[in-house]
Design a protein around this motif. Structure first.
Motif, PDB file in Angstrom:
ATOM      1  N   VAL A 211       0.869  -1.184   0.000  1.00 31.92           N
ATOM      2  CA  VAL A 211       0.000   0.000   0.000  1.00 31.92           C
ATOM      3  C   VAL A 211       0.903   1.229   0.000  1.00 31.92           C
ATOM      4  CG1 VAL A 211      -1.719   1.335   1.256  1.00 31.92           C
ATOM      5  CG2 VAL A 211      -1.887  -1.168   1.205  1.00 31.92           C
ATOM      6  N   GLU A 212       0.771   2.047  -1.033  1.00 27.73           N
ATOM      7  CA  GLU A 212       1.530   3.296  -1.133  1.00 27.73           C
ATOM      8  C   GLU A 212       0.561   4.464  -0.972  1.00 27.73           C
ATOM      9  OE1 GLU A 212       5.052   3.042  -4.166  1.00 27.73           O
ATOM     10  OE2 GLU A 212       3.278   2.205  -5.159  1.00 27.73           O
ATOM     11  N   VAL A 213       0.863   5.336  -0.032  1.00 26.33           N
ATOM     12  CA  VAL A 213       0.077   6.546   0.172  1.00 26.33           C
ATOM     13  C   VAL A 213       0.996   7.745  -0.050  1.00 26.33           C
ATOM     14  CG1 VAL A 213      -1.269   7.921   1.790  1.00 26.33           C
ATOM     15  CG2 VAL A 213      -1.494   5.426   1.805  1.00 26.33           C
ATOM     16  N   VAL A 214       0.610   8.609  -0.963  1.00 30.27           N
ATOM     17  CA  VAL A 214       1.404   9.793  -1.286  1.00 30.27           C
ATOM     18  C   VAL A 214       0.607  11.031  -0.886  1.00 30.27           C
ATOM     19  CG1 VAL A 214       2.543  11.111  -3.100  1.00 30.27           C
ATOM     20  CG2 VAL A 214       2.536   8.600  -3.197  1.00 30.27           C
ATOM     21  N   CYS A 233      -4.030 -17.675   7.155  1.00 29.13           N
ATOM     22  CA  CYS A 233      -3.437 -16.716   6.223  1.00 29.13           C
ATOM     23  C   CYS A 233      -2.039 -16.309   6.678  1.00 29.13           C
ATOM     24  CB  CYS A 233      -4.318 -15.477   6.112  1.00 29.13           C
ATOM     25  SG  CYS A 233      -3.718 -14.250   4.929  1.00 29.13           S
ATOM     26  N   ALA A 234      -1.111 -16.229   5.712  1.00 35.48           N
ATOM     27  CA  ALA A 234       0.230 -15.692   5.955  1.00 35.48           C
ATOM     28  C   ALA A 234       0.347 -14.391   5.177  1.00 35.48           C
ATOM     29  CB  ALA A 234       1.292 -16.685   5.510  1.00 35.48           C
ATOM     30  N   HIS A 235       0.569 -13.297   5.876  1.00 36.28           N
ATOM     31  CA  HIS A 235       0.493 -11.965   5.279  1.00 36.28           C
ATOM     32  C   HIS A 235       1.811 -11.223   5.451  1.00 36.28           C
ATOM     33  CE1 HIS A 235      -1.382  -7.648   5.565  1.00 36.28           C
ATOM     34  NE2 HIS A 235      -0.817  -7.853   4.381  1.00 36.28           N
ATOM     35  N   VAL A 236       2.375 -10.770   4.344  1.00 40.11           N
ATOM     36  CA  VAL A 236       3.538  -9.885   4.350  1.00 40.11           C
ATOM     37  C   VAL A 236       3.091  -8.584   3.704  1.00 40.11           C
ATOM     38  CG1 VAL A 236       5.937  -9.567   3.646  1.00 40.11           C
ATOM     39  CG2 VAL A 236       5.069 -11.858   4.104  1.00 40.11           C
ATOM     40  N   GLY A 237       3.234  -7.465   4.400  1.00 40.37           N
ATOM     41  CA  GLY A 237       2.710  -6.216   3.859  1.00 40.37           C
ATOM     42  C   GLY A 237       3.622  -5.030   4.113  1.00 40.37           C
ATOM     43  N   TRP A 238       3.689  -4.145   3.100  1.00 34.12           N
ATOM     44  CA  TRP A 238       4.385  -2.869   3.222  1.00 34.12           C
ATOM     45  C   TRP A 238       3.336  -1.770   3.104  1.00 34.12           C
ATOM     46  CZ3 TRP A 238       6.871  -7.144   2.169  1.00 34.12           C
ATOM     47  CH2 TRP A 238       8.224  -7.270   2.541  1.00 34.12           C
ATOM     48  N   HIS A 239       3.110  -1.026   4.172  1.00 30.40           N
ATOM     49  CA  HIS A 239       2.148   0.070   4.204  1.00 30.40           C
ATOM     50  C   HIS A 239       2.947   1.346   4.457  1.00 30.40           C
ATOM     51  CE1 HIS A 239      -0.924  -3.101   5.837  1.00 30.40           C
ATOM     52  NE2 HIS A 239      -0.581  -3.322   4.584  1.00 30.40           N
ATOM     53  N   ARG A 240       3.213   2.093   3.410  1.00 24.03           N
ATOM     54  CA  ARG A 240       4.137   3.210   3.538  1.00 24.03           C
ATOM     55  C   ARG A 240       3.517   4.502   3.013  1.00 24.03           C
ATOM     56  NH1 ARG A 240       9.788   1.874   1.225  1.00 24.03           N
ATOM     57  NH2 ARG A 240       9.662   0.477   3.019  1.00 24.03           N
ATOM     58  N   ALA A 241       3.720   5.570   3.786  1.00 24.04           N
ATOM     59  CA  ALA A 241       3.263   6.897   3.389  1.00 24.04           C
ATOM     60  C   ALA A 241       4.479   7.780   3.101  1.00 24.04           C
ATOM     61  CB  ALA A 241       2.411   7.523   4.486  1.00 24.04           C
ATOM     62  N   ARG A 242       4.388   8.525   2.009  1.00 26.13           N
ATOM     63  CA  ARG A 242       5.413   9.509   1.657  1.00 26.13           C
ATOM     64  C   ARG A 242       4.767  10.881   1.795  1.00 26.13           C
ATOM     65  NH1 ARG A 242       7.274  11.341  -3.450  1.00 26.13           N
ATOM     66  NH2 ARG A 242       5.945   9.810  -4.473  1.00 26.13           N
ATOM     67  N   VAL A 243       5.348  11.737   2.646  1.00 23.36           N
ATOM     68  CA  VAL A 243       4.682  12.960   3.077  1.00 23.36           C
ATOM     69  C   VAL A 243       5.507  14.171   2.626  1.00 23.36           C
ATOM     70  CG1 VAL A 243       3.578  14.117   5.020  1.00 23.36           C
ATOM     71  CG2 VAL A 243       3.950  11.644   5.101  1.00 23.36           C
ATOM     72  N   GLY A 244       4.865  15.068   1.886  1.00 21.52           N
ATOM     73  CA  GLY A 244       5.538  16.233   1.340  1.00 21.52           C
ATOM     74  C   GLY A 244       5.541  17.427   2.274  1.00 21.52           C
ATOM     75  N   ARG A 245       5.940  18.542   1.733  1.00 21.65           N
ATOM     76  CA  ARG A 245       6.116  19.777   2.509  1.00 21.65           C
ATOM     77  C   ARG A 245       4.810  20.199   3.186  1.00 21.65           C
ATOM     78  NH1 ARG A 245       9.905  24.027   2.181  1.00 21.65           N
ATOM     79  NH2 ARG A 245       9.112  25.990   3.033  1.00 21.65           N
ATOM     80  N   ASP A 246       4.885  20.406   4.506  1.00 26.38           N
ATOM     81  CA  ASP A 246       3.750  20.869   5.326  1.00 26.38           C
ATOM     82  C   ASP A 246       2.538  19.949   5.214  1.00 26.38           C
ATOM     83  OD1 ASP A 246       5.145  23.123   6.247  1.00 26.38           O
ATOM     84  OD2 ASP A 246       4.618  24.252   4.442  1.00 26.38           O
ATOM     85  N   ALA A 247       2.732  18.717   4.796  1.00 22.34           N
ATOM     86  CA  ALA A 247       1.650  17.736   4.724  1.00 22.34           C
ATOM     87  C   ALA A 247       1.688  16.847   5.965  1.00 22.34           C
ATOM     88  CB  ALA A 247       1.785  16.889   3.455  1.00 22.34           C
ATOM     89  N   GLU A 248       0.623  16.055   6.151  1.00 25.69           N
ATOM     90  CA  GLU A 248       0.614  15.135   7.269  1.00 25.69           C
ATOM     91  C   GLU A 248      -0.077  13.842   6.884  1.00 25.69           C
ATOM     92  OE1 GLU A 248      -1.335  16.709  10.695  1.00 25.69           O
ATOM     93  OE2 GLU A 248      -3.342  16.216   9.963  1.00 25.69           O
ATOM     94  N   ALA A 249       0.405  12.743   7.470  1.00 24.39           N
ATOM     95  CA  ALA A 249      -0.205  11.429   7.280  1.00 24.39           C
ATOM     96  C   ALA A 249      -0.270  10.735   8.626  1.00 24.39           C
ATOM     97  CB  ALA A 249       0.603  10.600   6.286  1.00 24.39           C
TER      98      ALA A 249
END
Length: 442
Positions: A211-214, A233-249
């Motif tokens: 999951v990519e959140v920009v 279930c066997a689950h491997v997950g990458w949940h990553r947010a990339r946050v720009g100038r003055d933004a928030e996640a």
């Protein structure tokens, strides 16, 4: 049918062609496959997998691809089904996006929610630069996902748009095998919105998910991730947010289901003044194995972050929380803090809590970490019993109070209530004799 062990470039090309993807996306898949060929599968000698044996993630299950969706009846589980309306919805069943819809008001504002192949054809300018920018082909698992993702969704919220209701995404598995779902959510400058992602099903399934959140400059996004998998279930997950100038996640991980769950909930602040927050609740039982390996990456000056994870364990379960704060040399005047607390409810359960700091500059406003593993306080239980509260009820009340620090921070309407219900369900199966074993059992 291919498995992760014998995936070929021909399989990748065939999958791209079957989905009708444009040439540039097929080329991106092939480039990722070349990276995949260069990566070795991890072993428990690799630091990232030292606490979770990668052999618990079966790689010999056949890939479930488009056109193979099973029973697509909606399961009445997770957060999304309890939402009071939504701005957009994506529903992924096995290898197929079976529902992609945007409410008329949101559509009029330019909100997009569709499968990735359609987005790559109709909105190449949005997808091309963002796909893989947050999570690329970093190891064998992420490279396999980028090369051969079996079902992928795309969400776009235009500049200056503020969504009144969440975007709801459901990943539902009905077939055994290997699933490679992917989601790219793009919030343009000064956009605001909530994103809820549910995961259900998955008996005898291997899930390798990204999951990519920009969040671009000035944007604000809140994400609630729920893992409600079946026990097999066997689950491997990458949940990553990339946050720009003055933004928030702000991102929440709620992990209750799955036999083995290995998650990378990361946030990378790439713009000055960005803010990133990671929260999590998990409740493990039986022989479940959960690992949350978090990275808060300060890659710009005057950025702030916070992380709070809390978990409870029973049975013979094992959980790992590994929290790392990395502050780059050029990331001046940052503030960051991370906390992990664990409650052990039975003698056979084990929790590992590993805070870590990588501070590469001396110009830091503040940076700290906090970690604990313990049991419910026997004096608190005694006090509540002395006031006429039965011990099982007192124990449940204390566990609820333990999780409240995280649940109170969840600002997406309806999410807290659903998570409280999940915790209550887990507590119905938990023992109530929660004390130092030297004092005997109640």
């Amino acid at each position: 049918m291919a498995t992760l062990n014998d995936l070929t470039e021909a399989d990748v090309v065939a999958q791209s062609e079957a989905a009708g993807e444009p040439e540039w996306l097929r080329d991106a898949r092939q480039a990722a496959y070349k990276d995949f060929s260069d990566h070795a599968w991890p072993t428990n000698r690799v630091e990232e997998w030292r606490h979770t044996d990668p052999r618990r993630i079966p790689r010999d299950r056949e890939l479930v691809t488009a056109g193979e969706a099973g029973d697509i009846g909606v399961r009445a589980e997770g957060i999304a089904v309890h939402l009071e309306g939504y701005s957009a919805r994506l529903r992924i069943v096995d290898g197929v996006v079976v529902d992609a819809s945007v409410e008329p008001e949101a559509a009029a504002l330019g909100v997009v929610a569709t499968d990735l192949a359609t987005a790559a054809r109709e909105h190449p300018e949005l997808v091309r630069d963002q796909l893989g920018a947050a999570v690329g082909a970093e190891d064998a698992f992420t490279a396999a996902n980028l090369a051969a993702f079996t079902a992928a969704g795309f969400i776009h919220v235009p500049p200056e748009v503020e969504l009144e209701r969440p975007v709801a995404v459901t990943i539902q598995l009905t077939r055994p095998g290997t699933h490679l779902p992917r989601l790219l959510a793009h919030f343009a400058p000064n956009a605001r919105g909530d994103l809820v992602i549910d995961r259900t099903g998955g008996a005898d399934a291997t899930v390798v998910e990204v999951v990519e959140v920009v969040a671009e400059a000035g944007a604000a996004v809140r994400v609630a991730n729920s893992q409600g998998w079946d026990d097999g279930c066997a689950h491997v997950g990458w949940h990553r947010a990339r946050v720009g100038r003055d933004a928030e996640a702000k991102a929440l991980e709620a992990t209750f289901g799955g036999g083995t769950v290995y998650l990378r909930p990361d946030v990378r602040m790439t713009g000055e003044g960005a803010n990133g927050e990671l929260y999590g609740v998990y409740f493990a039982g039986g022989d479940q194995s959960f690992q949350h390996r978090c990275l808060i990456h300060h890659d710009a000056a005057r950025t702030t972050s916070e992380s709070v994870y809390k978990g409870a364990l029973q049975g013979e379960s094992h959980t790992v929380w590994y929290g790392n704060i990395r502050i780059e040399p050029h990331a001046k005047a940052t503030t960051s803090d991370e906390t992990n607390r664990n409650l052990i409810l039975t003698d056979g359960a084990r929790a590992d809590s590993i805070p870590f700091l990588e501070i590469l500059t001396s110009d830091v406003v503040g940076c700290g970490h906090h970690s604990s593993v313990g049991q419910l306080d026997e004096l608190q239980l005694f006090y509540m019993e002395s006031r006429g509260i039965p011990r099982p009820v007192a124990a449940r009340m204390l566990v609820f109070g333990f999780f409240s620090e995280v649940l109170e921070r969840v600002e997406i309407p309806g999410v807290t209530e659903v998570l409280q219900g999940e915790i209550e369900r887990e507590l119905q199966e938990a023992p109530t004799a929660l004390m130092d074993p030297r004092r005997g059992a109640a």
